[in-house]
Scaffold this motif. Structure first.
Motif, PDB file in Angstrom:
ATOM      1  N   ARG A 140      -0.363   8.966 -12.954  1.00  0.00           N
ATOM      2  CA  ARG A 140      -0.637   7.979 -11.904  1.00  0.00           C
ATOM      3  C   ARG A 140       0.608   7.157 -11.609  1.00  0.00           C
ATOM      4  O   ARG A 140       1.446   6.933 -12.481  1.00  0.00           O
ATOM      5  N   SER A 143       2.226   1.516  -9.947  1.00  0.00           N
ATOM      6  CA  SER A 143       1.872   0.378  -9.096  1.00  0.00           C
ATOM      7  C   SER A 143       0.425   0.458  -8.617  1.00  0.00           C
ATOM      8  O   SER A 143      -0.093  -0.481  -8.028  1.00  0.00           O
ATOM      9  N   SER A 144      -0.239   1.590  -8.861  1.00  0.00           N
ATOM     10  CA  SER A 144      -1.632   1.713  -8.405  1.00  0.00           C
ATOM     11  C   SER A 144      -2.623   1.413  -9.526  1.00  0.00           C
ATOM     12  O   SER A 144      -3.812   1.567  -9.354  1.00  0.00           O
TER      13      SER A 144
ATOM     14  N   ARG B 340       3.117   4.493  -1.059  1.00  0.00           N
ATOM     15  CA  ARG B 340       3.259   4.344  -2.499  1.00  0.00           C
ATOM     16  C   ARG B 340       4.714   4.394  -2.925  1.00  0.00           C
ATOM     17  O   ARG B 340       5.056   3.919  -3.981  1.00  0.00           O
TER      18      ARG B 340
END
Lengths: 337, 345
Positions: A140, A143-144, B340
Motif C-alpha cells: 500500500r 500516504s493512504s 497518489r
C-alpha cells in the motif's frame, strides 16, 4: 545481566545561551530486555524531553545514559541507531512510498554508502513487517494508510534497525480505542518475542496499568517514580501525580472517577454483568453504591436480563430495561416520589 | 524485493528518450539536418557531410544541446534535493535566494555604469561582455549561498532556513529593483534578455568550467541517495537512523545551490524546471525512492530542457516562456492523473 538501557544521575532539560532549564533530574532509571515500561505523567511534565534525551536527539544537562552497557555519548550515530530505535509523535506523510519501502528505511544504519539492501536486509524488513502484523500493508502507498496502520509501519521501521531498545513517544495518541489497545498489546508482544527493552510514553493510564511491566511516573517535583503498576497504585503516588479538581483515582477500579458529593446511597442486589451495569447507572446519576448498611433504596436486578425493581421508603417501582431504570432514578431524587 | 519493474522500465524509457531528444535537438532548428548526417558528424566519419551542417552542429547546436541537457538535469536534481530536504513540494533550486543573488550580481554588471566595481573587477580578470555577466552571476550566487549556509548552521528547524532564504532573496531582489529603476533603457534591454534564459550562450571555451561544476553537483546527489531517502521521514527520524543531519543539510544545500547558481550564471534564470521535473518523475515512477528518482530526474530534466530548447530556437521564443507554457499544463495533467504520486509534505 546488563540492563538494555540505564541512566546515571541523569538530568534533562533545555540549555539556552548561558542559562539552562532543568526539567527532570537525579534520574537513575533502568530497563531490561523483554521489559515494557510505560512512561506516565501529566502534560508538560517532561515525558517527551526525557525520551528525546534518551534517544540523544537532545543532550543531557547532567549525568549519563548507558545503552547495552555502553555510554551513549561514546557511540557513533550509526552505532547508536543499531542499538536504539524511536517512534516519534510526528507521523510524517510520505506520498508515493510503499509500506515496504517505508520500513526499508530502517535498515539505514546497517547499509554501506551505496545503500543496497542484501538478502539478509530484506529478510529483516519482512520479519519486522510480519512482527507488527502489517504484511497486508507492504504494497500500500503509505500516504493512504490510516493513523493506526501508519503507526504500525513506523514501529516496523524502528524494528528494522534491529535495536535493543525501542522508545516510543505517545504512539497511541490520535488512535481510536481498538487501535490503542492493539498497539500497546503489540508492544508487549514485541518486548517478549523480539527481546526488546521498550519505553513508551502514553496518556492511556488504564491501558498502561494493564499492559506495563514497569511504570515510570513523572512527578510534579521533577523526579521519576518507578515500580510495578500495582505497587504504584498501592503507594498512592499515581493518585498524587494526576491529582486534579473533582477527580480521584479509584485504586480498586484502576481508573479515575469524578469526585462528587453523592445524592444518596443505594444497594444493588444481584450478581453478574447486569448488576455491575446497573450499579454504573446509579453512580452516573450521583448515588454511592454500597454493599450493605443504611441506604436510600435498593435496586434488585434479575440475573439474566435488565429487569429491575426499586424498593425504598415503602415504595416499589419496576421496569424492563436500563433506560427506564435511569429515568426512574433521575426523576425521583432520594427515592422519594 | 529489488527495484520494482515499473521503476526500472520508466528509467530505461527515459534514457532512450534522452538520446532521442538530444539527436532531435541537433537535427531541428532553422535548418533541418537529417539524422543520418547528424550521426555521421558526431561520429566524425567524414562521409559526405555538408560542410555547412558541420559548422552549424559543431559551433551552435552541439554546445547548446550539451548545455540544455546538463542544465535541465542540474535544475531537476537541485529542485529534488530542496524538496526532500525541506519536505516541501514547492521548494526549488532558488528557494534559498540563489537566483536572486545571481540576478543582483548580473544587474550590477549589466545595469551600472562603466566605472562600477564589478566591471573593474571583471576587467582585471580580463573578462568582458557575456563572460563578465557570467562572472557577476557566479559571484552573486556564491555570496547568497554563503550567507544562507552560514545562517543555516545555527538554525534548528529546516523551515526557518527556508524562510531565511526567502527573505534573503527578497532583499537581493529589492536591490536589483533599485538598480533597474535607475538604469539606462539600452542597458535595461540587455537585462531583460538575460531574464529570458537561454541555453545558447555557453561557448566551447566555457565548457571546461560549466561541465565539471554540473557533473560534480550531480555526483553529490547520486552519492547521497541513501541519505536523501532517510530524510523522507524528516530530520528527527533521519537523525535517529544515524544520519548526520546538519552535515547533510549543508552538503545538500551547497550541492543544490551550486547546480542552481551555475545554471543561472550561464543560462540565466531558467524558470519552472526545478520545481516541476521532480514531480513529473515521482508521478511517472509512482515512487519517492531516490534510488530511482535521482536517475529519472537527471534523464527527465535533460529531455524536457532539450525539447524546450528545440522549440524555443525553432520559433525564436524566449526559453522561459517555453518551459513554463508547455511544462506547466503538462505537469498539471500528470498530477491530476496520478493523485497518489504527489509528494505530501
Amino acid at each position: 545481566m546488563t540492563d538494555a538501557l540505564r541512566t546515571l544521575e541523569l538530568a534533562v532539560g533545555y540549555r539556552g545561551r548561558g542559562s539552562q532549564k532543568v526539567i527532570l533530574e537525579g534520574l537513575n532509571l533502568s530497563v531490561k530486555q523483554r521489559e515494557l515500561v510505560c512512561l506516565l505523567g501529566s502534560n508538560g511534565t517532561g515525558k517527551s524531553t526525557l525520551l528525546r534525551t534518551l534517544a540523544r536527539i537532545q543532550p543531557p544537562i547532567a549525568g549519563s545514559i548507558e545503552i547495552t552497557g555502553v555510554d551513549a555519548a561514546r557511540l557513533s550515530r550509526s552505532e547508536l541507531a543499531r542499538r536504539l530505535g524511536i517512534v516519534l509523535t510526528e507521523r510524517p506523510m510520505v506520498g508515493a512510498l510503499s509500506g515496504y519501502r517505508l520500513v526499508e528505511l530502517g535498515r539505514y544504519p546497517h547499509l554501506n554508502w551505496a545503500g543496497r539492501l542484501s538478502a539478509n536486509d530484506h529478510d529483516v524488513v519482512k520479519r519486522a513487517i510480519h512482527a507488527v502484523g502489517a504484511d497486508h500493508l507492504s504494497m500500500r502507498d503509505s500516504s493512504s494508510l490510516s493513523d493506526g496502520e501508519r503507526q504500525r509501519l513506523l514501529i516496523a521501521r524502528a524494528l528494522a534497525q534491529e535495536p535493543a531498545v525501542l522508545l516510543l513517544d505517545e504512539p497511541t495518541a490520535f488512535l481510536d480505542v481498538p487501535s490503542r489497545v492493539q498497539v500497546l498489546g503489540l508492544l508487549r508482544r514485541l518486548a517478549r518475542d523480539e527481546n526488546l527493552a521498550i519505553v513508551v510514553s502514553t496518556h492511556d493510564l488504564e491501558l498502561a496499568l494493564r499492559m506495563a511491566d514497569t511504570l515510570w511516573l513523572v512527578l510534579a517535583n521533577g523526579k521519576v517514580h518507578t515500580g510495578l503498576p500495582e505497587d504504584i497504585i498501592l503507594d498512592g503516588s499515581l493518585a498524587e501525580a494526576f491529582r486534579g479538581e473533582h477527580i480521584r483515582f479509584a485504586p480498586e477500579e484502576r481508573a479515575f472517577r469524578l469526585e462528587i458529593t453523592p445524592r444518596g446511597r443505594a444497594i444493588v442486589r444481584g450478581s453478574g454483568l447486569y448488576a455491575v451495569l446497573a450499579a454504573a447507572i446509579l453512580e452516573r446519576e450521583g448515588y454511592e453504591v454500597v454493599a450493605d448498611g443504611v441506604c436510600d433504596f435498593e435496586v434488585s436486578i434479575s440475573r439474566d436480563s435488565s429487569r429491575w425493581e426499586i424498593a425504598g421508603n415503602g415504595l416499589r417501582h419496576t421496569g424492563e430495561n436500563f433506560a427506564s431504570l435511569a429515568e426512574s432514578v433521575r426523576k425521583k431524587p432520594n427515592g422519594k416520589a | 524485493m529489488g527495484i520494482p519493474r515499473r521503476e526500472s522500465v520508466v528509467v530505461a524509457v527515459l534514457a532512450v528518450g534522452l538520446v532521442l531528444a538530444f539527436l532531435m535537438s541537433l537535427a531541428l532548428g532553422a535548418v533541418w539536418i537529417p539524422l543520418e548526417e547528424v550521426a555521421s558528424i558526431l561520429l566524425r566519419n567524414g562521409l559526405g557531410e555538408n560542410p555547412e551542417s558541420v559548422v552549424i552542429i559543431e559551433t551552435v547546436r552541439l554546445p547548446r544541446a550539451i548545455t540544455a541537457l546538463l542544465a535541465g538535469a542540474a535544475l531537476g536534481i537541485a529542485g529534488l534535493q530542496m524538496q526532500t530536504l525541506f519536505r516541501n513540494p514547492l521548494a526549488d533550486p532558488f528557494a534559498l535566494g540563489i537566483a536572486s543573488g545571481a540576478s543582483l550580481g548580473v544587474a550590477l554588471v549589466v545595469l551600472t555604469s562603466g566605472a562600477s566595481a564589478a566591471t573593474i573587477f571583471g576587467a582585471n580578470l580580463g573578462l568582458a561582455g557575456d563572460a563578465l555577466v557570467t562572472a557577476g552571476s557566479i559571484v552573486g550566487a556564491a555570496a547568497a549561498l554563503s550567507v544562507v549556509l552560514a545562517l543555516s548552521i545555527r538554525v534548528e528547524s529546516p523551515a526557518t532556513v527556508l524562510i531565511m532564504g526567502l527573505m534573503f532573496g527578497y532583499a537581493a531582489q529589492a536591490f536589483t529593483t533599485v538598480l533597474v529603476a535607475g538604469a539606462e533603457p539600452a542597458k535595461l534591454q540587455d537585462w531583460v534578455r538575460w531574464g529570458f534564459g537561454s541555453f545558447g550562450g555557453v561557448t566551447w571555451q566555457q565548457m571546461p568550467i560549466f561541465v565539471p561544476l554540473i557533473v560534480v553537483g550531480l555526483a553529490v546527489s547520486v552519492a547521497t541517495t541513501k541519505q536523501l531517502n532517510a530524510l523522507l521521514l524528516g530530520e528527527n527520524y533521519a537523525g535517529s537512523m544515524g544520519l548526520n543531519v546538519r552535515r547533510m543539510r549543508v552538503v545538500t544545500m551547497a550541492g543544490a545551490s551550486i547546480l542552481g547558481g551555475v545554471v543561472t550564471a550561464f543560462c540565466g534564470p531558467v524558470a519552472f524546471l526545478g520545481v516541476a521535473i521532480p514531480h513529473m518523475c515521482r508521478a511517472l515512477l509512482g515512487s519517492s525512492d531516490h534510488r530511482t528518482l535521482v536517475p529519472a530526474t537527471i534523464l527527465m530534466g535533460g529531455i524536457v530542457s532539450l525539447v524546450a530548447q528545440t522549440i524555443s530556437s525553432g520559433r525564436s521564443l524566449p526559453l522561459n516562456a517555453i518551459t513554463s507554457l508547455i511544462g506547466a499544463p503538462f505537469l498539471v495533467v500528470v498530477l491530476m492523473k496520478n493523485r497518489r504520486g504527489v509528494f505530501t509534505a
